[in-house]
Design an enzyme around this catalytic site. Structure first.
Site, short mmCIF file in Angstrom:
data_model
loop_
_atom_site.label_atom_id
_atom_site.label_comp_id
_atom_site.label_asym_id
_atom_site.label_seq_id
_atom_site.Cartn_x
_atom_site.Cartn_y
_atom_site.Cartn_z
CB SER A 44 35.91 -39.82 -24.21
OG SER A 44 34.98 -39.18 -23.49
CE LYS A 45 33.63 -41.90 -31.33
NZ LYS A 45 33.01 -43.04 -31.92
NE ARG A 46 33.10 -38.27 -19.99
CZ ARG A 46 33.08 -37.33 -19.39
NH1 ARG A 46 32.33 -36.22 -19.16
NH2 ARG A 46 34.31 -37.44 -18.24
#
Length: 476
Positions: free
Chosen positions: A263-265
């Site tokens: 994910s973007k994290r």
């Protein structure tokens, strides 16, 4: 209990598979991975690969995302035989443009009493769900709208109620063979009569995708594991329409090194972000190709053409592959070093929007190519060739005396070549009793601004005598 079983279709002769991204964001690495495996399967089997845009999410779908997805896939070299931009015999290839196709199938289901209008409001459905939970029974729709009288339906219509459409669920066990995960059985009684068209008239993905696959003669639906729970519903839709289901294969999500879904994290997740960071398409394809797949001979470095020739879906793993940026960096560095210098020069020239002269890039490349892992890193290592350092990584204020002696020594060099420059600087260090490590670090930072740089002597040769002397003089 009635049971339906769907196994591998031995009658398939012409492979037709598709990738159907939703234009609700940029092309995610996971979607690119799915697109690649569909492309490989089709091309290995001499079949047809199709791009279809599944824009059923009206609120989040954007034309600019559709264009970005198309652009990113093309950049990777994943090209389609049929799609929204190239057309084909089963156009249109955008779901929102196919509502007339869905209607005839809906009419068939409604006429044959295999589907019905549901006038229940959100509040009524929520109340029903809570009641079932209180009774500790599975919260599935009761089917009460299936039993509505004509008078009740007329009254709802007069009130202006909009109806959804539900498929009649035969409540049976559905068994199917997933080409990656094997045989799977699901009891359809667990989800009851399910909505196939919303009250606003838009088709839900399970229904729209099934109809599109029927009309486009899709033989294999290879997609992410998040679609696995749709299969029992889609099989019931196929059966209700008296159509043969496609073969199904569900790829595992890409995971980050911390074993959570990518994910973007975790950093960049879209293909275009990696392109903008200076990754090469050859590296991206190679790395995506080993995620969840093993070549027959165990190789981990290969071209797209070699991957097509080798591809066998039986070697696709169901365990979750880990996307490791360090491994991608290794691949990118490998392909940068392997690239023809003329091609690499052009790639860097275009990556930086032509702001650096091609001739200069070509001369610098031999000094930095073993160090850079992305095109973007060229600037990190080579910026001092194009401009004076704005900052220096060590304090040079106490080095003026030795720099002055270096300046005078280098002025005497008539043949400005790397080996002669190096020998002259060695003389200065020896004559003044300065350790080599300390002396050459002082000169390196003076000339480049950095403690770590391309080879110093060769860099000074390329900069030219006048520029080097000017930089030293500016710090005395």
């Amino acid at each position: 209990m009635i049971e339906s079983t769907h196994s591998m279709n031995k009658e398939i002769t012409k492979i037709r598979c598709r990738v159907a991204p939703s234009p609700t964001g940029k092309l995610h690495l996971g979607t690119a991975h799915t697109a690649l495996f569909n492309f490989l399967f089709a091309k290995h089997g001499k079949g047809t690969f199709i791009l279809r845009i599944d824009d059923t999410d009206k609120m989040r779908s954007r034309k600019e995302f559709e264009e970005e997805i198309v652009s990113s896939l093309k950049w990777l070299g994943i090209v389609w035989d049929e799609g929204p931009d190239v057309g084909g015999p089963y156009a249109p290839y955008v779901q929102s443009q196919r509502s007339s196709s869905y209607q005839k199938y809906l009419d068939k289901l409604l006429q044959e009493k295999k589907a019905y209008y549901c006038f229940c409001t959100k509040e009524e459905l929520e109340e029903e769900r809570k009641e079932m939970e209180t009774k500790k029974i599975p919260p599935v729709y009761s089917g009460k709208c299936l039993k509505r009288t004509n008078e009740e339906i007329s009254q709802f219509e007069k009130e202006g109620r909009k109806a959804a459409i539900r498929l009649v669920n035969p409540n049976k066990k559905v068994t199917f063979h997933d080409l990656i995960r094997g045989e799977i059985t699901v009891d359809s009684a667990l989800f009851g009569d399910f909505v196939i068209v919303r009250s606003d008239g838009t088709a839900l993905l399970a229904f729209a995708a099934a109809v599109d696959d029927i009309e486009m003669k899709i033989t294999h639906a290879i997609r992410g594991e998040d679609f696995l729970n749709l299969v029992p519903r889609q099989i019931l839709i196929y059966e209700a329409l008296e159509e043969k289901p496609t073969e199904f294969a569900h790829l595992s999500f890409l995971y980050a090194p911390d074993k959570t879904k990518l994910s973007k994290r975790h950093g960049a997740t879209s293909v275009s972000e990696y392109k903008e960071m200076g990754y090469l398409k050859e590296a991206m394809i190679n790395y995506l190709g080993i995620l969840g797949y093993s070549m027959s001979d165990g190789r981990e470095v290969f071209t797209l053409e070699e991957l097509i020739a080798d591809f066998d879906i039986s070697r696709v793993q169901k365990s979750a592959p880990v996307f490791d940026l360090n491994k991608l960096n290794w691949y990118n560095g490998y392909y940068i070093r392997k690239a023809q210098r003329s091609k690499l020069k052009d790639q860097i020239f275009n990556f930086f929007n032509k702001k650096y002269p091609e001739e200069k890039i070509e001369k610098i490349l031999p000094l930095v190519v073993e160090r850079i892992k992305t095109l973007k890193e060229f600037e990190m290592y080579a910026d001092f060739f194009f401009r004076m350092p704005a900052n220096y990584e060590i304090d040079l204020s106490a080095k003026k005396e030795i720099l002055g002696k270096t300046l005078e020594a280098l002025k005497t060099v008539s043949d400005w070549k790397a080996d002669i420059i190096g020998a002259k600087m060695q003389e200065v260090a020896t004559q003044n009793g300065v350790k080599n490590s300390e002396y050459f670090m002082t000169v390196r930072v003076t000339v480049t601004g950095k403690k770590i740089s391309p080879p110093l002597n060769e860099s000074m040769e390329l900069l030219g005598k006048e520029e080097v002397l000017s930089r030293i003089k500016s710090l005395i």
